[in-house]
Write an enzyme that holds these catalytic residues in place. Structure first.
Site, short mmCIF file in Angstrom:
data_model
loop_
_atom_site.label_atom_id
_atom_site.label_comp_id
_atom_site.label_asym_id
_atom_site.label_seq_id
_atom_site.Cartn_x
_atom_site.Cartn_y
_atom_site.Cartn_z
N GLY A 169 0.80 -1.21 0.00
CA GLY A 169 0.00 0.00 0.00
C GLY A 169 0.84 1.27 0.00
CD GLU A 181 3.09 7.38 -11.97
OE1 GLU A 181 2.89 6.90 -13.09
OE2 GLU A 181 2.17 7.86 -11.25
N GLY A 182 5.59 4.25 -8.84
CA GLY A 182 6.30 2.99 -9.09
C GLY A 182 5.32 1.81 -9.09
CG HIS A 183 3.23 0.65 -5.51
ND1 HIS A 183 3.38 1.65 -4.58
CD2 HIS A 183 3.81 -0.44 -4.97
CE1 HIS A 183 4.01 1.18 -3.52
NE2 HIS A 183 4.30 -0.08 -3.73
CB VAL A 216 9.20 4.04 -11.34
CG1 VAL A 216 8.53 5.34 -11.74
CG2 VAL A 216 8.69 2.88 -12.19
CG MET A 231 9.10 7.06 -7.60
SD MET A 231 7.52 7.29 -8.36
CE MET A 231 7.88 8.74 -9.33
CB SER A 285 5.89 3.39 0.68
OG SER A 285 5.25 2.76 -0.40
#
Ligand code: PAF
Length: 283
Positions: free
Chosen positions: A31, A35-37, A176, A184, A186
């Protein structure tokens, strides 16, 4: 987008798609999507009929004193972003159902989990391979996609899938980056503005190493010295490791004689950031 929280409901839904001949892809996440996810979701979208993401902050991959409690969470935002990105199913299990009372089964990959992050985070990979195996059994995907920022995690999951004859295609996706080069993550949310500026050193140091290798440098120590200089430890920057290794076995190398993984983990404030680049020697 449909949200599924219960494990049997997810298993039944996946079984019915499989029986109908549909291809299922899984993007496992913890979660706090960035943008990477979303890039992982976009990359695998054309390769499946049903796109499932999992959102689960997995307690077994955090060691004592690590950031499980304060790991950033924003489920409403995650659901909005996943919906906008064309995800079909968000599987959001509860920790009590994933690890019910009396839980005592773990999946352990040896070898590739020992160096690099395995040294400072001894519980991490066992937690990852355990939860990813569970997600594979629950979601029953034909393919799953993982980012190359967590290069050792990807190598470990590939190893596990091969060793345990999992009938699942494991796809890796390039890192990314933010416009200034920071990979990127979290955990970038932990950085103060000053630390955020200092964090660009990771990418800069990888770029310097790439330039050295392009110019013909083969000596590992010379490359690592340059990288450490650019990272420049200080009050709130501390290197955990900077290492050169074989990209498949993750065994340490001291000369660049073929594609070589340059991997690093650096503490910036309370954030532990990882990054890497595969160095390709000039012919
Ligand atoms: O990379 C991550 O976000 C996690 O390690 C994963 C693969 C979702 C397992 O919890």
């Amino acid at each position: 987008m449909r949200i599924i929280e219960s494990i049997p409901e997810m298993q039944q839904a996946s079984e019915s798609w499989r029986c109908a001949g549909k291809q299922i892809a899984l993007v496992p996440t913890m979660g706090y999507l960035h943008e990477g996810h979303l890039e992982l979701m976009r990359a695998v979208r054309p390769r499946c009929d049903v796109l499932v993401i999992s959102i689960f902050v997995n307690p077994t991959q955090f060691g004592p004193g690590e950031d499980f409690e304060r790991y950033p969470r924003d489920l409403d935002r995650d659901i909005r972003l996943a919906t906008e990105t064309g995800v079909d199913i968000a599987f959001i299990p509860h920790v009590d159902e994933m690890y019910s009372e009396g839980y005592q089964t773990f999946v352990n990959v040896t070898g590739v989990t020992t160096p690099l992050c395995g040294r400072s985070r001894p519980a991490f990979f066992r937690g990852v391979t355990t939860v990813v195996t569970k997600l594979f059994h629950i979601v029953k995907p034909h393919r799953a996609i993982f980012g190359e920022k967590d290069f050792q995690q990807l190598v470990t999951i590939r190893r596990m899938a091969q060793d345990l004859n999992m009938d699942i295609q494991i796809i890796g996706h390039p890192i990314v980056r933010e416009p200034d080069g920071l990979a990127m993550s979290s955990r970038n949310a932990y950085l103060t503005p000053e630390q955020r500026r200092k964090s660009t050193r990771l990418h800069r140091s990888l770029k310097e190493a790439e330039v050295l290798v392009r110019k013909g440098e083969k000596n590992g120590e010379a490359i690592l010295k340059k990288v450490r200089e650019v990272l420049a430890e200080g009050d709130d920057v501390r290197i955990d490791y900077v290492q050169l290794c074989d990209p498949t076995t993750l065994k340490e190398v001291d000369r660049i004689s073929g594609p070589t993984l340059l991997a690093m983990a650096v503490h910036v404030g309370i954030a532990r950031l990882i990054d890497n680049s595969v160095l390709i020697p000039s012919p």
